[in-house]
Design a protein around this motif. Structure first.
Motif: not given
Length: 419
Positions: A122-139
């Motif tokens: 799951y951690a490896e998968w998250l590198e390619g599909h990051p949390s929309a909360l953690d990455s909200f600013g970038n999104m």
């Protein structure tokens, strides 16, 4: 084009009469196939026998009456067979839904990784599909001065997955969050459920509702003023101006007929239930013991062999019967983008969903290089989505983040006209 089946004596009541009563100012002909053409909505070939035709279910094929791949597809759509990702904070979805509203001002969700080891899949998968909360600013960085639209699945996204699909209620806190988003951006619920069913769950008039995987779309007409789209304008039961689009309307009698047959043939299988979602018939096997899956598949096949213009697909622990037209959640998203005038590069559509059927919408964004797909999942999955959220509580935090972002002085965006 008239749609007929080999059976005519088992026809159930056509719901069109009740539907027309809600549109009292619309002629009966308005319920016919709207804006259809053989190129846009091609039917499956009806000349070849159903048993000999190759149909698809979740990427698996069955031929000549074989149903072994059906069973494999049913196993593949059963998440509980895999080991769950440990998360002490997400054991009770309902309780965490209530608590998450109080902390919605913090859009970071770093805590959701504290139980995931760096070596886990799951951690490896998250590198390619990051949390929309953690990455909200970038999104949202590229969304400034753009027109934002929000598309949401219902089950597993706005409400928890439950054993009884009739009890998939969303919390009051989630409903309030969706309402606040809809007052700021054009917002649509796109669900495999019937449009009326999902609307009864959500209970908000500000939204566009696309039921039956987008084959039954209705929403406020104001937001499409000045935009020429396929569809019929009318009044809903409350007298509000709405636009209606049903690309498979002429299948209604057949779908009701098949629903009655499936209900009859599967009633002896313990735990099985059949749900009429208007243009989609859903066979739930979440509560069916695996040893009975083969029998259930046989019963479904026995009915569908006489209906070559219907196809079988899969979702999370469900089999779904749909009209054989080229229409899915992705097509519904494309239609709504046209409806709302959001097809150009000045828009940022966001789609949040948890099911395999949502991949059709994610693929639209990926292929057209527009928008952001957000998959709701607690474990790694093959997906075309760019971001992820873990569960409905995180979805609610994400909706609060959108509301807060829209209120920021530095944000200039187009808001919904359905306030």
């Amino acid at each position: 084009m008239a749609v007929s089946s080999k059976r005519s004596n088992a026809m159930l009541a056509d719901p069109g009469a009740a539907f027309t009563s809600k549109f009292s100012d619309m002629p009966d002909s308005s319920l016919s196939l709207l804006g259809s053409s053989s190129s846009l909505f091609p039917y499956c070939s009806s000349s070849a026998p159903f048993a000999a035709a190759q149909q698809r279910i979740g990427g698996c094929r069955y031929e000549n009456g074989r149903i072994s791949s059906w069973i494999e597809a049913m196993r593949a759509s059963s998440p509980s067979r895999g080991a769950p990702v440990k998360d002490e904070q997400s054991n009770n979805v309902n309780s965490s839904s209530n608590s998450s509203s109080s902390s919605s001002s913090n859009i970071s969700s770093s805590n959701h990784l504290k139980h995931v080891t760096a070596e886990s899949p799951y951690a490896e998968w998250l590198e390619g599909h990051p949390s929309a909360l953690d990455s909200f600013g970038n999104m949202m960085e590229g969304a400034k001065k753009k027109k934002v639209a929000i598309f949401l699945d219902y089950d597993g996204t706005l409400s928890p997955i439950v054993e009884n699909p009739e009890q998939a209620f969303m919390s009051d806190e989630m409903r309030a969050a969706v309402k606040q988003v809809a007052l700021r951006f054009p917002t649509a619920i796109i669900s495999g459920r019937g449009r009326d069913k999902v609307k009864n769950f959500v209970q908000l008039s500000e939204l566009y509702y696309a039921g039956s995987h987008g084959m039954d779309i209705m929403g406020p007409a104001d937001a499409c003023d000045g935009v020429t789209v396929e569809g019929t304008r009318g009044k809903d039961e409350n007298g509000n101006d709405v636009v209606l689009f049903q690309p498979a309307a002429e299948f209604l009698p057949m779908m009701n007929e098949v629903f009655g047959l499936l209900l009859e043939r599967t009633q002896a299988i313990q735990g099985a239930s059949v749900e009429n979602n208007t243009f989609c018939i859903t066979i739930h096997f979440r509560r069916v013991e695996e040893k009975s899956w083969h029998l259930l598949a046989e019963k479904v096949q026995d009915v569908l062999k006489d209906y070559p213009k219907l196809r079988l697909t899969q979702g999370r622990k469900v089999l779904e019967v749909r009209p054989c037209v080229e229409w899915d959640k992705g097509k519904a998203v494309e239609y709504l983008l046209r409806l709302l005038g959001l097809e150009d590069s000045d828009s940022l559509p966001i789609y949040v969903g948890d099911d395999t059927t949502d991949e059709d919408a994610f693929n639209v964004f990926k292929n057209r290089k527009i928008g952001c797909g957000v998959l709701v999942t607690r474990g790694p999955k093959a997906t075309s989505a760019s971001y992820s959220l873990r569960d409905p509580p995180e979805v609610m935090k994400f909706l609060h983040a959108l509301v807060n972002w829209s209120s920021s002085p530095s944000t200039t965006t187009t808001t919904s006209t359905t306030q």
